[in-house]
Design a protein around this motif. Structure first.
Motif, PDB file in Angstrom:
ATOM      1  N   GLN A   1      -2.308   9.919  -0.181  1.00  0.00           N
ATOM      2  CA  GLN A   1      -3.427   8.991  -0.029  1.00  0.00           C
ATOM      3  C   GLN A   1      -4.370   9.102  -1.218  1.00  0.00           C
ATOM      4  O   GLN A   1      -4.754  10.199  -1.626  1.00  0.00           O
ATOM      5  CB  GLN A   1      -4.183   9.290   1.265  1.00  0.00           C
ATOM      6  CG  GLN A   1      -4.999   8.129   1.781  1.00  0.00           C
ATOM      7  CD  GLN A   1      -5.393   8.327   3.245  1.00  0.00           C
ATOM      8  OE1 GLN A   1      -6.116   9.260   3.573  1.00  0.00           O
ATOM      9  NE2 GLN A   1      -4.928   7.449   4.120  1.00  0.00           N
ATOM     10  N   LEU A   2      -4.730   7.941  -1.775  1.00  0.00           N
ATOM     11  CA  LEU A   2      -5.663   7.872  -2.897  1.00  0.00           C
ATOM     12  C   LEU A   2      -6.902   7.113  -2.436  1.00  0.00           C
ATOM     13  O   LEU A   2      -6.789   6.092  -1.746  1.00  0.00           O
ATOM     14  CB  LEU A   2      -5.035   7.148  -4.090  1.00  0.00           C
ATOM     15  CG  LEU A   2      -3.895   7.832  -4.846  1.00  0.00           C
ATOM     16  CD1 LEU A   2      -2.595   7.752  -4.060  1.00  0.00           C
ATOM     17  CD2 LEU A   2      -3.717   7.185  -6.217  1.00  0.00           C
TER      18      LEU A   2
ATOM     19  N   PRO B   1     -10.045  -0.279  -8.255  1.00  0.00           N
ATOM     20  CA  PRO B   1      -9.796   0.056  -9.649  1.00  0.00           C
ATOM     21  C   PRO B   1      -9.093  -1.081 -10.377  1.00  0.00           C
ATOM     22  O   PRO B   1      -8.570  -2.005  -9.744  1.00  0.00           O
ATOM     23  CB  PRO B   1      -8.866   1.276  -9.530  1.00  0.00           C
ATOM     24  CG  PRO B   1      -8.098   1.004  -8.266  1.00  0.00           C
ATOM     25  CD  PRO B   1      -9.061   0.303  -7.336  1.00  0.00           C
ATOM     26  N   ASP B   2      -9.065  -1.011 -11.686  1.00  0.00           N
ATOM     27  CA  ASP B   2      -8.222  -1.952 -12.424  1.00  0.00           C
ATOM     28  C   ASP B   2      -6.804  -1.380 -12.490  1.00  0.00           C
ATOM     29  O   ASP B   2      -6.524  -0.276 -12.012  1.00  0.00           O
ATOM     30  CB  ASP B   2      -8.795  -2.245 -13.811  1.00  0.00           C
ATOM     31  CG  ASP B   2      -8.909  -1.009 -14.698  1.00  0.00           C
ATOM     32  OD1 ASP B   2      -8.194  -0.004 -14.452  1.00  0.00           O
ATOM     33  OD2 ASP B   2      -9.711  -1.030 -15.648  1.00  0.00           O
TER      34      ASP B   2
ATOM     35  N   ALA C   1      -2.918   3.118 -11.999  1.00  0.00           N
ATOM     36  CA  ALA C   1      -1.717   3.788 -12.501  1.00  0.00           C
ATOM     37  C   ALA C   1      -2.008   5.243 -12.865  1.00  0.00           C
ATOM     38  O   ALA C   1      -1.211   6.141 -12.581  1.00  0.00           O
ATOM     39  CB  ALA C   1      -1.162   3.035 -13.707  1.00  0.00           C
ATOM     40  N   ALA C   2      -3.161   5.480 -13.477  1.00  0.00           N
ATOM     41  CA  ALA C   2      -3.531   6.846 -13.846  1.00  0.00           C
ATOM     42  C   ALA C   2      -3.723   7.718 -12.613  1.00  0.00           C
ATOM     43  O   ALA C   2      -3.340   8.897 -12.593  1.00  0.00           O
ATOM     44  CB  ALA C   2      -4.805   6.825 -14.694  1.00  0.00           C
TER      45      ALA C   2
ATOM     46  N   ALA D   1      -1.710  11.897  -8.733  1.00  0.00           N
ATOM     47  CA  ALA D   1      -1.522  12.235  -7.322  1.00  0.00           C
ATOM     48  C   ALA D   1      -0.081  12.539  -6.952  1.00  0.00           C
ATOM     49  O   ALA D   1       0.178  13.283  -5.999  1.00  0.00           O
ATOM     50  CB  ALA D   1      -2.053  11.097  -6.450  1.00  0.00           C
ATOM     51  N   ILE D   2       0.881  11.948  -7.686  1.00  0.00           N
ATOM     52  CA  ILE D   2       2.284  12.068  -7.278  1.00  0.00           C
ATOM     53  C   ILE D   2       3.112  12.627  -8.429  1.00  0.00           C
ATOM     54  O   ILE D   2       3.538  11.889  -9.329  1.00  0.00           O
ATOM     55  CB  ILE D   2       2.856  10.709  -6.833  1.00  0.00           C
ATOM     56  CG1 ILE D   2       1.929  10.034  -5.813  1.00  0.00           C
ATOM     57  CG2 ILE D   2       4.244  10.908  -6.229  1.00  0.00           C
ATOM     58  CD1 ILE D   2       2.393   8.655  -5.373  1.00  0.00           C
ATOM     59  N   PRO D   3       3.384  13.922  -8.433  1.00  0.00           N
ATOM     60  CA  PRO D   3       4.278  14.488  -9.451  1.00  0.00           C
ATOM     61  C   PRO D   3       5.703  13.994  -9.235  1.00  0.00           C
ATOM     62  O   PRO D   3       6.072  13.560  -8.130  1.00  0.00           O
ATOM     63  CB  PRO D   3       4.167  15.992  -9.215  1.00  0.00           C
ATOM     64  CG  PRO D   3       3.735  16.131  -7.793  1.00  0.00           C
ATOM     65  CD  PRO D   3       2.876  14.935  -7.502  1.00  0.00           C
TER      66      PRO D   3
END
Length: 311
Positions: free
Chosen positions: A225-226, A232-233, A238-239, A244-246
């Motif tokens: 969860q973010l 965001p743009d 994407a950043a 958050a997800i390796p």
């Protein structure tokens, strides 16, 4: 179905009765398909049957919705539009039917499979996990001696087919807060095959018209969860996904390679961002996948309606 090691079926909801060799039995759609060796090299000896628990499947109050662990998928599907359900003030109810459709299962499964069973099986593609995590659901877990604890559904699943339950603990219910139900939502799902198991399933939420919550499931071994204070743009989103997800967290099985799941996660996340940035109902938005926007299918699950019509 291979359950020839079972010595007893015990009707109970008391975790104090659990012992080694036991398994909780709700709908049983997964347990019976896995058989006596569902949980390791030692065979199951007893089933602790929740069938007579008598828990109210769905409870609706001003504070939100509580789903009993024994609530069936058919009962969950029928929730939108029921008397006492605040459809107009809880737009996130629109997520329920697409998530139920993501089972791509027959009416026989819908009538037996349970909300709690889907969470406790803890597969990456579990659509009830997606729904409840995406709506900030909280799981109530019972333990021996009257013990009880609460865990966010986003933390309940810890990996592919693993969760936070200790031996003997019992999932009692999941609470969905009114604050999340009142949010504007967007849904995206992709599979490698027509009506196949979810390879990527994302839910976006816009809380109070400003803060953005993105929940990634199916693509990853556990829910991710973010949260953002504002939408965001594309680059910022994407950043955030990068952080958050390796790479090792993306799931890998016959339903999708990690590199495909990663690429589709970024694609669908940006579609969700664009949808929630635009005004509601804006035309021309890209919608990948299926089951969204939800179609009007009346108040009964397709299988139930077919049965009632003599199909």
């Amino acid at each position: 179905m291979d359950m020839n090691t079972i010595e007893a079926v015990v009707p109970t909801t008391d975790p104090a009765q659990w012992r080694d060799g036991d398994a909780w039995l709700a709908g049983g759609t997964v347990l019976f398909s896995y058989g006596s060796f569902a949980f390791g090299p030692q065979p199951l000896k007893r089933l602790l049957d929740l069938g007579s628990a008598g828990w109210t499947p769905v409870s609706v109050t001003d504070a939100g919705i509580e789903l009993a662990a024994t609530c069936t998928i058919a009962e969950l599907y029928n929730l939108p539009g029921q008397p006492g359900v605040f459809q107009e003030t809880w737009p996130a109810l629109d997520l329920i039917r697409p998530c139920c459709d993501s089972f791509v299962a027959s009416f026989k499964v819908w009538n037996m499979s349970t909300v709690g069973g889907n969470l406790c099986t803890s597969l990456p593609a579990g659509p009830v996990i997606s729904l409840c995590a995406g709506l900030d659901g909280t799981a109530t877990i019972l333990g021996p001696g009257g013990a009880s604890r609460s865990v966010p559904v986003s933390d309940f699943v810890t990996g592919d087919a693993t969760n936070c339950l200790a031996p003997g603990e019992l999932l009692r219910s999941i609470r969905l807060p009114a604050s999340a139900l009142a949010s504007r939502v967007a849904f995206r799902r992709l599979s490698l095959s027509n009506l196949g198991r979810s390879g990527v399933l994302l839910i976006g939420r816009l809380d109070a018209g400003t803060s953005f919550v993105l929940t990634v499931t199916a693509a990853t071994k556990r829910p991710v969860q973010l949260r953002f204070d504002a939408l965001p743009d594309t680059d910022a989103l994407a950043a955030a996904l990068d952080e958050a997800i390796p790479a090792g967290l993306y799931h890998n099985d016959i339903h999708g390679l990690p590199v495909w799941r990663r690429d589709m996660t970024y694609r669908l996340a940006d579609e969700i961002r664009a949808e929630l940035t635009a005004s509601e109902g804006a035309p021309g938005l890209r919608v990948s996948g299926d089951f969204w926007p939800p179609s009007d299918r009346g108040h009964h699950a397709p299988g139930l309606r077919a049965q009632q019509e003599g199909a």
